[in-house]
Design an enzyme around this catalytic site. Structure first.
Site, short mmCIF file in Angstrom:
data_model
loop_
_atom_site.label_atom_id
_atom_site.label_comp_id
_atom_site.label_asym_id
_atom_site.label_seq_id
_atom_site.Cartn_x
_atom_site.Cartn_y
_atom_site.Cartn_z
N HIS A 26 -4.79 14.06 12.78
CA HIS A 26 -3.64 14.96 12.62
C HIS A 26 -3.97 16.40 13.07
O HIS A 26 -3.24 17.00 13.85
CB HIS A 26 -3.18 15.00 11.16
CG HIS A 26 -2.80 13.67 10.60
ND1 HIS A 26 -2.21 12.69 11.36
CD2 HIS A 26 -2.90 13.16 9.34
CE1 HIS A 26 -1.97 11.63 10.60
NE2 HIS A 26 -2.39 11.89 9.37
N ARG A 68 -2.05 -9.08 0.48
CA ARG A 68 -2.72 -10.06 -0.38
C ARG A 68 -2.16 -10.06 -1.80
O ARG A 68 -2.11 -11.09 -2.45
CB ARG A 68 -4.22 -9.76 -0.44
CG ARG A 68 -4.93 -9.85 0.88
CD ARG A 68 -6.33 -9.32 0.80
NE ARG A 68 -6.37 -7.94 0.29
CZ ARG A 68 -7.47 -7.21 0.17
NH1 ARG A 68 -8.64 -7.73 0.53
NH2 ARG A 68 -7.44 -5.99 -0.28
N GLY A 124 5.25 13.44 14.92
CA GLY A 124 6.70 13.36 14.71
C GLY A 124 7.21 14.49 13.82
O GLY A 124 8.41 14.62 13.60
N TYR A 136 1.86 12.72 12.47
CA TYR A 136 2.01 14.17 12.53
C TYR A 136 2.69 14.61 13.82
O TYR A 136 3.31 15.66 13.87
CB TYR A 136 0.65 14.87 12.32
CG TYR A 136 0.51 15.23 10.86
CD1 TYR A 136 0.52 14.22 9.91
CD2 TYR A 136 0.45 16.55 10.43
CE1 TYR A 136 0.46 14.52 8.57
CE2 TYR A 136 0.41 16.84 9.08
CZ TYR A 136 0.41 15.83 8.16
OH TYR A 136 0.38 16.12 6.82
N LYS A 154 -3.55 5.46 12.79
CA LYS A 154 -4.85 6.13 12.78
C LYS A 154 -5.52 5.83 11.47
O LYS A 154 -4.82 5.49 10.51
CB LYS A 154 -4.69 7.63 12.98
CG LYS A 154 -3.62 8.33 12.15
CD LYS A 154 -3.68 8.35 10.67
CE LYS A 154 -4.87 8.96 10.03
NZ LYS A 154 -4.75 8.97 8.53
N GLY A 201 0.79 -1.24 0.00
CA GLY A 201 0.00 0.00 0.00
C GLY A 201 0.81 1.28 0.00
O GLY A 201 2.06 1.28 -0.01
N GLU A 206 -3.44 18.99 0.17
CA GLU A 206 -2.63 18.10 -0.66
C GLU A 206 -2.92 18.41 -2.11
O GLU A 206 -4.08 18.65 -2.47
CB GLU A 206 -2.99 16.63 -0.36
CG GLU A 206 -1.90 15.92 0.38
CD GLU A 206 -2.26 14.51 0.80
OE1 GLU A 206 -1.51 13.95 1.59
OE2 GLU A 206 -3.28 13.98 0.35
N1 LIG Z 1 -0.96 6.89 3.13
C1 LIG Z 1 -0.47 7.62 4.09
O1 LIG Z 1 0.36 8.52 3.89
C2 LIG Z 1 -0.85 7.36 5.50
C3 LIG Z 1 -1.78 6.38 5.84
N2 LIG Z 1 -2.07 6.14 7.16
C4 LIG Z 1 -3.01 5.11 7.58
O2 LIG Z 1 -2.54 3.83 7.15
C5 LIG Z 1 -3.60 2.96 6.85
C6 LIG Z 1 -3.42 2.42 5.44
O3 LIG Z 1 -3.34 3.51 4.54
P1 LIG Z 1 -2.79 3.39 3.05
O4 LIG Z 1 -1.58 2.55 2.96
O5 LIG Z 1 -2.70 4.76 2.54
O6 LIG Z 1 -4.01 2.66 2.36
P2 LIG Z 1 -4.07 1.66 1.11
O7 LIG Z 1 -5.40 1.83 0.50
O8 LIG Z 1 -2.87 1.82 0.24
O9 LIG Z 1 -4.09 0.25 1.85
C7 LIG Z 1 -2.93 -0.47 2.28
C8 LIG Z 1 -3.07 -1.92 1.86
O10 LIG Z 1 -4.14 -2.53 2.57
C9 LIG Z 1 -4.83 -3.44 1.75
N3 LIG Z 1 -6.23 -3.00 1.68
C10 LIG Z 1 -6.71 -1.82 1.23
N4 LIG Z 1 -8.06 -1.77 1.36
C11 LIG Z 1 -8.42 -2.93 1.93
C12 LIG Z 1 -9.65 -3.48 2.34
N5 LIG Z 1 -10.79 -2.81 2.21
N6 LIG Z 1 -9.64 -4.72 2.90
C13 LIG Z 1 -8.49 -5.40 3.07
N7 LIG Z 1 -7.28 -4.92 2.68
C14 LIG Z 1 -7.25 -3.71 2.14
C15 LIG Z 1 -4.17 -3.39 0.38
O11 LIG Z 1 -3.22 -4.46 0.29
P3 LIG Z 1 -3.54 -5.87 -0.43
O12 LIG Z 1 -4.75 -5.71 -1.27
O13 LIG Z 1 -2.29 -6.16 -1.20
O14 LIG Z 1 -3.72 -6.78 0.72
C16 LIG Z 1 -3.41 -2.09 0.40
O15 LIG Z 1 -2.24 -2.14 -0.39
C17 LIG Z 1 -4.86 3.79 7.02
O16 LIG Z 1 -5.38 3.52 8.28
C18 LIG Z 1 -4.36 5.24 6.96
O17 LIG Z 1 -5.14 6.12 7.74
C19 LIG Z 1 -1.46 6.83 8.16
C20 LIG Z 1 -0.54 7.78 7.88
C21 LIG Z 1 -0.16 8.14 6.55
O1 LIG Z 2 -2.43 10.02 7.41
C1 LIG Z 2 -2.40 10.44 6.27
O2 LIG Z 2 -1.45 11.34 5.94
C2 LIG Z 2 -1.09 11.56 4.58
C3 LIG Z 2 -0.31 12.88 4.55
O3 LIG Z 2 0.85 12.77 5.32
P1 LIG Z 2 2.09 13.74 5.04
O4 LIG Z 2 3.03 13.41 6.13
O5 LIG Z 2 2.61 13.35 3.69
O6 LIG Z 2 1.58 15.12 5.08
C4 LIG Z 2 -2.31 11.60 3.69
O7 LIG Z 2 -1.90 11.65 2.33
C5 LIG Z 2 -3.15 10.36 3.91
O8 LIG Z 2 -4.37 10.49 3.19
C6 LIG Z 2 -3.48 10.14 5.35
O9 LIG Z 2 -4.04 8.85 5.54
#
Ligand SMILES: NC(=O)C1=CN([C@@H]2O[C@H](COP(=O)(O)OP(=O)(O)OC[C@H]3O[C@@H](n4cnc5c(N)ncnc54)[C@H](OP(=O)(O)O)[C@@H]3O)[C@@H](O)[C@H]2O)C=CC1
Ligand SMILES: O=C1O[C@H](COP(=O)(O)O)[C@@H](O)[C@H](O)[C@H]1O
Length: 364
Positions: free
Chosen positions: A267, A66, A208, A206, A175, A34, A243
Site C-alpha cells: 500500500h 474451512r 482504489g 489502496y 497482496k 476471514g 490503525e
Molecule cells: N483484512 C484486510 O483488511 C485486508 C486483507 N488483505 C489480504 O487478504 C488476505 C487475507 O487477509 P485476512 O482476511 O485479513 O486474513 P485472515 O487471517 O482473516 O484469513 C482469512 C481466512 O483464511 C483462512 N486462514 C487464515 N490463516 C490460514 C492459514 N495459515 N492457513 C490456511 N488458511 C488460513 C481462515 O479461514 P478458515 O480457517 O475458515 O479456512 C481465515 O478466515 C491477506 O493476504 C491480506 O494481506 C488485503 C487487503 C485488506
Molecule cells: O491490506 C490491509 O489493509 C487493511 C487496512 O485497509 P483499510 O482500507 O481499512 O485502511 C489492514 O487492516 C490489513 O492489516 C491489511 O492486510
C-alpha cells in the site's frame, strides 16, 4: 503530451473496453470466514448489488472456507458488519442481497471440498439457465498467500467454467504476493502455469482509494503543482498508515508477514511511487507501471539507522499469535531516491497497528 490531455475526464480515465456481458455469474469468495471477506469483499459486493451491477437473475455468491458454518451463519456475520454502527445500509437491501449468498465448507487442498464447490456452482448455473446460458466464474482469494498454490491447483482441476457454455474463469489474488522475491516469483510461476495472464487479477485495494486516485490527477493535471514537484520546493514526504486496533484474531495471517509485508511493501509503496514517479506517457496502466518501476529502481539501499521496528504491547495476548512472536506491528523506514528530482529528500514511510489514532495520510 500537452497538459490539457491530462485534465480529468471520468469517461476516458476510468472506462474500459469491456462489453456488457450477460448470463450466469458466480462469485466465489475463498476465505469467506476471514477479516478481508467480512470487512471489504462482501461489503463491496453489497454496494455493487445496490447499484444494480449484480442482478439476482444472473448472479450468485458462494463463500468457501474451512470453518464449519451454515449459510445463515455466514449471512449473519456479513449482515452484522453491514448493519453495524458505522454503516447506514438499509436493512431490506442487506437481507435481499444476502439471499444471493451461500456457503460451502472445505479445506484448501482437498479434492472433496472443491468438487462440492463445483457442484454447488453448477447447480446455480442450471437453475439460472432460463437466462442466456453462460458460465462466468470469478474466484476471489481472500486468503493468506501461503495457501494460494493448492487453491490455484484445485480451481484449475475441479472448478473451471464449463467449456460448452460461453463465459470464463478468473482468479483475483490479494497482496502480499509472497514473502520475498523467491516466493513471489514462485507464486507468479505457479499461477502462470495454470491460468493465462488475462485471467489473473492482482489487487492492492489502496489503489482504489479516492486520495490515491486523486494523487495522479493532482500531480499531472494541475499546472500549479507541475513545476513545484521536486527537491527545490519539497523538504520531505511522509506517507503514514495508523490503525487504532490490533490484529484481533488475524494473527494466523499477520504474524507470518508483519507490518512491512502487510502494509509498507504494497500500500505505502504504491503511494510512494505515485508521488515520486515521472509523468507517464499516458494514463494507461502499463505506462504508469513503467514509471513506477523506474522510481523503484532509483531507490538507494535502506540504511539500518533509518529503520525503526516495534511491536505493540499486548500483541502476543492475541490467541492467534505465537507466545514468543518477534513480528513487527510498527515500522518506519526512510527511502531516498537517487535522481535529479528527488536527490536528498527523505520519503518517510510509517505504518503501525494498535496506535492511538487511526488515520491514513500523505504529507508533502
Ligand atoms: N483484512 C484486510 O483488511 C485486508 C486483507 N488483505 C489480504 O487478504 C488476505 C487475507 O487477509 P485476512 O482476511 O485479513 O486474513 P485472515 O487471517 O482473516 O484469513 C482469512 C481466512 O483464511 C483462512 N486462514 C487464515 N490463516 C490460514 C492459514 N495459515 N492457513 C490456511 N488458511 C488460513 C481462515 O479461514 P478458515 O480457517 O475458515 O479456512 C481465515 O478466515 C491477506 O493476504 C491480506 O494481506 C488485503 C487487503 C485488506
Ligand atoms: O491490506 C490491509 O489493509 C487493511 C487496512 O485497509 P483499510 O482500507 O481499512 O485502511 C489492514 O487492516 C490489513 O492489516 C491489511 O492486510
Amino acid at each position: 503530451m500537452r497538459s490539457s490531455e491530462w485534465s480529468y475526464r471520468s469517461d476516458s480515465f476510468w472506462s474500459n473496453d469491456n462489453v456488457a456481458e450477460t448470463g450466469c455469474l458466480s462469485i466465489i469468495v475463498l476465505g469467506a470466514s476471514g477479516d478481508l471477506a467480512k470487512e471489504k469483499t462482501f461489503p463491496a459486493l453489497f454496494h455493487l448489488y445496490c447499484q444494480g451491477f449484480l442482478p439476482p437473475s444472473e448472479v450468485h455468491i458462494l463463500g468457501y472456507a474451512r470453518t464449519k458454518i451454515s449459510d445463515d451463519e455466514l449471512r449473519n456475520r456479513i449482515a452484522g458488519y453491514l448493519l453495524g454502527e458505522r454503516s447506514s445500509s438499509p436493512s431490506e437491501d442487506v437481507s435481499e442481497s444476502l439471499k444471493l449468498v451461500k456457503y460451502v465448507s472445505g479445506s484448501y487442498d482437498s479434492a472433496e471440498g472443491f468438487q462440492l464447490l463445483d457442484k454447488e456452482i453448477a447447480m446455480h448455473e442450471i437453475s439460472k439457465s432460463s437466462q442466456e446460458v453462460s458460465s462466468r466464474r470469478l474466484f476471489y482469494l481472500a486468503l493468506p498467500p501461503s495457501v494460494y498454490p493448492p487453491v490455484y491447483r484445485m480451481i484449475r482441476k475441479y472448478c473451471m467454467n464449463k467449456s460448452d457454455l460461453s463465459g470464463w474463469t478468473r482468479v483475483v489474488v490479494e497482496k502480499p504476493f509472497g514473502k520475498d522475491l523467491d516466493s513471489a516469483e514462485l507464486l507468479g510461476s505457479q499461477i502462470g502455469e495454470l491460468f493465462d495472464e488475462p485471467q489473473i487479477y492482482r489487487i492492492d485495494h489502496y489503489l482504489g482509494k479516492e486520495l490515491v486516485q486523486n494523487l495522479v490527477i493532482s500531480r499531472f493535471a494541475n499546472r500549479f503543482f507541475l513545476p513545484l514537484w521536486n527537491c527545490d520546493n519539497i523538504d520531505n514526504v511522509r506517507i503514514v498508515f495508523r490503525e487504532d486496533f490490533g490484529t484481533e484474531g488475524r494473527g494466523g495471517y499477520f504474524d507470518e508477514y508483519g507490518i512491512i509485508r502487510d502494509i509498507i511493501q504494497n500500500h505505502l509503496l504504491q503511494v510512494f511511487c505515485l508521488v515520486a514517479m515521472e509523468k507517464p506517457v499516458s494514463l494507461k496502466p502499463e505506462h504508469i507501471r513503467d514509471e513506477k518501476v523506474k522510481v523503484l529502481q532509483s531507490v538507494l539501499p535502506i540504511k539500518d539507522e533509518e529503520v525503526v521496528l516495534g511491536q505493540y504491547e499486548g500483541y502476543r495476548d492475541d490467541v492467534t499469535v505465537p507466545d514468543h512472536s518477534n513480528t513487527p506491528t510498527f515500522a518506519t523506514v526512510i527511502l531516498r531516491i537517487h535522481n535529479e528530482r528527488w536527490e536528498g529528500i527523505p520519503f518517510i514511510l510509517k505504518a503501525g497497528k494498535a496506535l492511538k489514532k487511526g488515520r491514513y495520510t500523505c504529507s508533502i
